[in-house]
Design an enzyme around this catalytic site. Sequence first.
Site, short mmCIF file in Angstrom:
data_model
loop_
_atom_site.label_atom_id
_atom_site.label_comp_id
_atom_site.label_asym_id
_atom_site.label_seq_id
_atom_site.Cartn_x
_atom_site.Cartn_y
_atom_site.Cartn_z
N GLY A 264 0.80 -1.21 0.00
CA GLY A 264 0.00 0.00 0.00
C GLY A 264 0.84 1.26 0.00
N ASP A 265 2.14 1.12 -0.16
CA ASP A 265 3.02 2.29 -0.22
C ASP A 265 4.22 1.92 -1.08
OD1 ASP A 265 4.23 4.82 0.38
OD2 ASP A 265 3.15 4.85 2.28
#
Length: 483
Positions: A264-265
């Site tokens: 997610g990053d």
Amino acid sequence: MELGRFKSFSFSILALWMLSTSTLLTPVQCIRGHNHAGGAPASESKYMATACRAHTASISDFGGVGDGVTSNTKAFSDAVSSLSQYASDGGGMLFVPAGRWLTGPFNLTSHFTLFLDQDAVILASQDLSEWPVIDPLPSYGRGRDGPGGRYSSLLSGSNLTDVIITGNNGTVDGQGAFWWQKFHSKKLKFTRGYLVELMFSDQILISNLTFLNSPAWNIHPVYSSNILVSGITILAPVRSPNTDGINPDSCSHVRIEDCYIVSGDDCVAIKSGWDEYGIAFGMPSEHIVIRRLTCISPYSATIALGSEMSGGIRDVRAEDITALNTESAVRIKTAPGRGAYVKDIFVRGMNLNTMKWVFLMTGSYKSHPDGHYDPNAMPVVDQINYRDVVATNVSMAGRLQGISNASFTGICFSNVTVHMAVKAKKLPWLCTDIAGVSNSVSPAACAALADQGGTATPCPFPEDRLPMDDVELKECSYPRSTR
């Protein structure tokens, strides 16, 4: 010897990961090679590592219970403490057999191997009382999520030498949904811990494991050196908050290779401290090799430099990079107040599919630890080189925005082909406060990247070898009785 060689995933299989935006993921293992030349004796099993150990014990020997319910925090701590006595006598290895081993954070020790067997899962406890609160990093001045301290990381250690975290495709599961929900609802008093954080340490190997659903960053070596991360799978839902893959932070001589990351990053983020705290600490990240990386991260970068880069970042070499459905390929993030530099960055051989931006540089990143930074501390961004890049289904080739009166300079693009998406931006490039050159770039780069013609010399990529290039793995063994 290469440690991780994984299967190529079809786009249809990869697309399934894109659907996992809010639920816990389950492991998809990479296929990794082990050298069994000559065959192993019936009493031993083989593995590859930078160092072998003379003494081996199982977590079961210390009362560990792999039922996924019983807390094993004391068992792990006792096991590491016991094996630490062998640091000067060939070192110790803690074997984790098949099972689900629930635990809170515990510290590792020097001349030590943590080995997770196939079907072994270390589960992060969801009991906050098992997570000690520790001081913020001195180069950050506060926790990353907010002011104050931070929860300890699941596997951690400080001032260590010769630490190995490896296995036969075992899993470290952070059970991150528990943390993500509390983070989003602002119910955490302190910054989330990571799955692995080793500080002020030297000679680190992390290999042949899956890291799953981390509370935040997955692997965070900080103020450390001589680090090899190889054959690692990292998985988290693509909307999970700040689940960066591998973040070397004020580290030198790092080799990251043969890793597969869905997060997610940023898949890899190189950092070195935050504003005035990072400037005062003054420890750069340098001499870093990244190769054969596969990344999926629709809202972040394949490789990010910054935004916390106030100790400086230099001599980063990335090659043979694959990314699918990822927001950007390489992103430089900085701002007035960061100071220091990002320089001597070399990237070649990128194969990209479905990107918002291929190249992204941001000189106005807004995040600051507090209001005490010096707005006149301008970062220097110079000698940034990209070559041999192919990208398809792209919204915008490049968005390169430097800093007024502190332009990003020495930027070079060569042999870059970007196939724009059907609904691409009208202008493929946006450039402000930058200067550099380009050749054999399609669509043609902006005027600030002066076209040198198709016969110009390609952007440089160093041909010398770094010390980490020469680090080799050796065949080690452990007694089958530990299984």
